[in-house]
Each structure stands twice: as structure tokens, then as C-alpha cells.
Design a protein around this motif. Structure first.
Motif, PDB file in Angstrom:
ATOM      1  N   HIS A 250       0.837  -1.198   0.000  1.00 24.88           N
ATOM      2  CA  HIS A 250       0.000   0.000   0.000  1.00 24.88           C
ATOM      3  C   HIS A 250       0.873   1.250   0.000  1.00 24.88           C
ATOM      4  N   HIS A 251       1.928   1.228   0.780  1.00 23.64           N
ATOM      5  CA  HIS A 251       2.883   2.335   0.842  1.00 23.64           C
ATOM      6  C   HIS A 251       3.571   2.514  -0.516  1.00 23.64           C
ATOM      7  N   LEU A 252       3.937   1.406  -1.142  1.00 22.52           N
ATOM      8  CA  LEU A 252       4.598   1.470  -2.442  1.00 22.52           C
ATOM      9  C   LEU A 252       3.661   2.057  -3.497  1.00 22.52           C
ATOM     10  N   LYS A 253       2.392   1.697  -3.423  1.00 19.14           N
ATOM     11  CA  LYS A 253       1.400   2.248  -4.358  1.00 19.14           C
ATOM     12  C   LYS A 253       1.331   3.763  -4.210  1.00 19.14           C
ATOM     13  N   HIS A 254       1.374   4.235  -2.970  1.00 18.42           N
ATOM     14  CA  HIS A 254       1.392   5.676  -2.702  1.00 18.42           C
ATOM     15  C   HIS A 254       2.620   6.325  -3.344  1.00 18.42           C
ATOM     16  N   ASN A 255       3.791   5.749  -3.112  1.00 19.60           N
ATOM     17  CA  ASN A 255       5.016   6.316  -3.659  1.00 19.60           C
ATOM     18  C   ASN A 255       4.994   6.333  -5.184  1.00 19.60           C
ATOM     19  N   HIS A 256       4.485   5.256  -5.778  1.00 12.60           N
ATOM     20  CA  HIS A 256       4.415   5.169  -7.240  1.00 12.60           C
ATOM     21  C   HIS A 256       3.518   6.290  -7.796  1.00 12.60           C
ATOM     22  N   ARG A 257       2.379   6.502  -7.161  1.00 12.06           N
ATOM     23  CA  ARG A 257       1.465   7.555  -7.612  1.00 12.06           C
ATOM     24  C   ARG A 257       2.089   8.939  -7.434  1.00 12.06           C
ATOM     25  N   VAL A 258       2.693   9.168  -6.282  1.00 14.52           N
ATOM     26  CA  VAL A 258       3.305  10.472  -6.003  1.00 14.52           C
ATOM     27  C   VAL A 258       4.413  10.774  -7.007  1.00 14.52           C
ATOM     28  N   MET A 259       5.251   9.774  -7.305  1.00 17.10           N
ATOM     29  CA  MET A 259       6.364  10.013  -8.219  1.00 17.10           C
ATOM     30  C   MET A 259       5.871  10.219  -9.652  1.00 17.10           C
ATOM     31  N   ASN A 260       4.814   9.539 -10.047  1.00 14.91           N
ATOM     32  CA  ASN A 260       4.253   9.772 -11.379  1.00 14.91           C
ATOM     33  C   ASN A 260       3.790  11.220 -11.514  1.00 14.91           C
ATOM     34  N   GLU A 261       3.120  11.721 -10.484  1.00 12.98           N
ATOM     35  CA  GLU A 261       2.645  13.102 -10.506  1.00 12.98           C
ATOM     36  C   GLU A 261       3.816  14.082 -10.460  1.00 12.98           C
ATOM     37  N   TYR A 262       4.797  13.773  -9.645  1.00 14.93           N
ATOM     38  CA  TYR A 262       5.967  14.646  -9.509  1.00 14.93           C
ATOM     39  C   TYR A 262       6.738  14.755 -10.828  1.00 14.93           C
ATOM     40  N   LEU A 263       6.953  13.630 -11.495  1.00 15.25           N
ATOM     41  CA  LEU A 263       7.751  13.612 -12.721  1.00 15.25           C
ATOM     42  C   LEU A 263       7.006  14.245 -13.900  1.00 15.25           C
ATOM     43  N   LYS A 264       5.682  14.244 -13.858  1.00 16.65           N
ATOM     44  CA  LYS A 264       4.918  14.897 -14.922  1.00 16.65           C
ATOM     45  C   LYS A 264       5.167  16.405 -14.921  1.00 16.65           C
ATOM     46  N   LYS A 265       5.500  16.935 -13.763  1.00 18.26           N
ATOM     47  CA  LYS A 265       5.730  18.381 -13.625  1.00 18.26           C
ATOM     48  C   LYS A 265       7.152  18.780 -14.017  1.00 18.26           C
ATOM     49  N   LYS A 266       8.021  17.777 -14.189  1.00 17.54           N
ATOM     50  CA  LYS A 266       9.421  18.060 -14.493  1.00 17.54           C
ATOM     51  C   LYS A 266       9.679  18.177 -15.994  1.00 17.54           C
TER      52      LYS A 266
END
Length: 266
Positions: A250-266
Motif C-alpha cells: 500500500h505504501h509502495l502504491k502511494h510512492n508510485h502515484r506520487v512520483m508519477n505526478e511529480y515527474l509529470k511536472k518536471k
């Protein structure tokens, strides 16, 4: 040559390892499960092309690795400070912590153990490595393939495998030496003990840390030896079957989602 029966037998034997390897590459349960099934289908369809130059296990890992590379090649790698970014996002997400506490209180795989988080952290931080280095590090240090076998899996030379491995190890040692408070008192990351305080408020974190060889030996071991102990922890845990699996996934799913959103902004 190999028969379909031999393939089926070997696939069942190594399916768990292959699935955990693909999870650690993709950090996504659905992707890992899809690639495992696609690996079997591709191997089954092309079994006549297997000439026995490697073991069936090596061949299956080669197919799975190639499928994972196809998926990941166009994606940006995660930054070294991935845990900081995801921690900040979690602090502003009450639903995330509510779900985590629900898992902790109701699931047989909802325990929080610091050694599990050490493995989890390594999974996330290795995503900052170049893709080939990431594959080689996992294959050698966690799944214990030989350099010759890894060369077959990634379709490269043993010399390049050794180069990738040296570069990957050096980078991970550098990152964890500066970040991890468990092995360096000056480290900036205390997430293992912070999360232990959240999920196990009655448990003494220092007592739990004392059970982990990496922490006990931090002052006596070299940076290289400490990294080996870190990968040994990862090697000993199955991210799908451990006592903390549901909580950590569940924690990994959170990190995966957060990083996808973060990298879209880069």
C-alpha cells in the motif's frame, strides 16, 4: 531444447522470485503481475527456440527483464530524494494514513517492521539508478545470478555487467551513507523509526533496531559491507508474502502515484 512440461515446472519454481524482481523494477503490482504472465506466454510460445545455452530460469528472467525494459525505457527515473518527496506528500494525505492504520489493525500482513522498511527504502532509491544498473544490481545482489548469467539476461558482456554493478553499488553506497540515519548518525532520513512510532507506538524502536545486524555493526563495518547487509535484508524478504506485505505494498502504491505526478511536472 526443453519440453513444455520442463518449462512449466521451472516457471512454477521461479515464479515468486520473478514476480518480486519485477515489482522491485516497476514498483507497481499490476505491472509486475502482467509481465509475469506475459513472460510465461512468450516463453511457452517460443519454447522451440530455447537451445539450452542457459538455464530455463535465466531464460525466463531474460524475457521478463526485456518486457520490463520495454515498459520502463520511456519513463523518467526517480530522484535520489524520492523518500523525502513521498514523505511530504503523505503528511498532507490523511486518507493514506487512515488506510495504512486500517491495514495495520486488521491484516495478517499488516505488521510494521523496520527491516521491512529498509528493504522498501532500497526498492525506491534504486529507481534513481540508470535502468541497466538497476537491473544488474537486483539480479546480482538480491537474486544472486552470476555475472555470466546476468550478461545473458541483459544481452551484454560480462565486462559491462561488472561495470554496471560497480557503478550501481558505488552510487547506492554514497546515497545511503549521506541519508540513512540507521547507519550514519548524521543521516537525514529517520523514516524507519518515525513510522515505527506511528504504527507500533508501544514498541521501543531502539530495541527493534538492535535486532538488525546492519545497525548493530554500523560502527564496525565498512560502507561496502553495510550495503551488503542492506541487500541481504532485501534478499531475505518476499514483498508479496512477508508479514508486512499488505502494509508495504500500500505504501509502495502511494510512492508510485506520487512520483508519477511529480515527474509529470518536471
Amino acid at each position: 531444447m526443453a519440453t513444455k512440461t520442463e518449462l512449466n515446472q521451472e516457471f512454477e519454481n521461479c515464479k515468486g522470485q520473478l514476480k518480486s524482481y519485477l515489482l522491485r523494477l516497476t514498483t507497481n503490482v499490476e505491472d509486475a503481475e502482467d509481465i509475469v504472465q506475459e513472460t510465461y506466454l512468450k516463453a511457452s510460445t517460443n519454447i522451440d527456440s530455447f537451445r539450452g545455452n542457459s538455464t530455463l530460469k535465466t531464460w525466463l528472467f531474460s524475457i521478463g527483464s526485456n518486457l520490463a525494459k520495454d515498459l520502463l525505457r520511456s519513463k523518467k527515473r526517480w530522484p535520489e530524494n524520492v523518500t523525502d518527496i513521498c514523505k511530504e506528500a503523505a503528511m498532507n494525505n490523511r486518507q493514506f494514513f487512515g488506510e495504512m492504520m486500517q491495514i495495520r489493525s486488521t491484516s495478517e500482513q499488516g505488521n510494521f517492521e523496520i527491516k521491512e522498511h529498509i528493504s522498501f527504502c532500497l526498492t525506491c532509491v534504486t529507481k534513481s539508478l540508470p535502468l541497466e544498473q538497476h537491473l544488474v544490481l537486483l539480479l546480482k545482489e538480491v537474486y544472486q545470478f552470476k555475472a555470466r548469467e546476468i550478461a545473458e539476461i541483459i544481452d551484454n558482456t560480462e565486462a559491462m555487467v561488472k561495470y554496471y554493478l560497480h557503478s550501481a553499488r558505488s552510487k547506492m553506497i554514497e546515497i545511503f551513507d549521506h541519508r540513512c540515519a540507521l547507519i550514519n548518525k548524521g543521516g537525514v532520513c529517520h523514516q524507519c523509526t518515525e513510522l515505527n512510532g506511528i504504527f507500533n507506538p508501544k514498541q521501543n524502536a531502539s530495541e527493534e533496531l538492535a535486532k538488525i545486524q546492519m545497525v548493530r555493526d554500523a560502527e564496525k563495518k565498512s560502507k561496502e559491507e553495510l550495503f551488503e547487509l542492506r541487500t541481504e535484508i532485501m534478499r531475505s524478504l518476499d514483498p508479496f508474502e512477508s508479514e508486512a506485505a499488505e502494509l508495504q505494498l500500500h505504501h509502495l502504491k502511494h510512492n508510485h502515484r506520487v512520483m508519477n505526478e511529480y515527474l509529470k511536472k518536471k
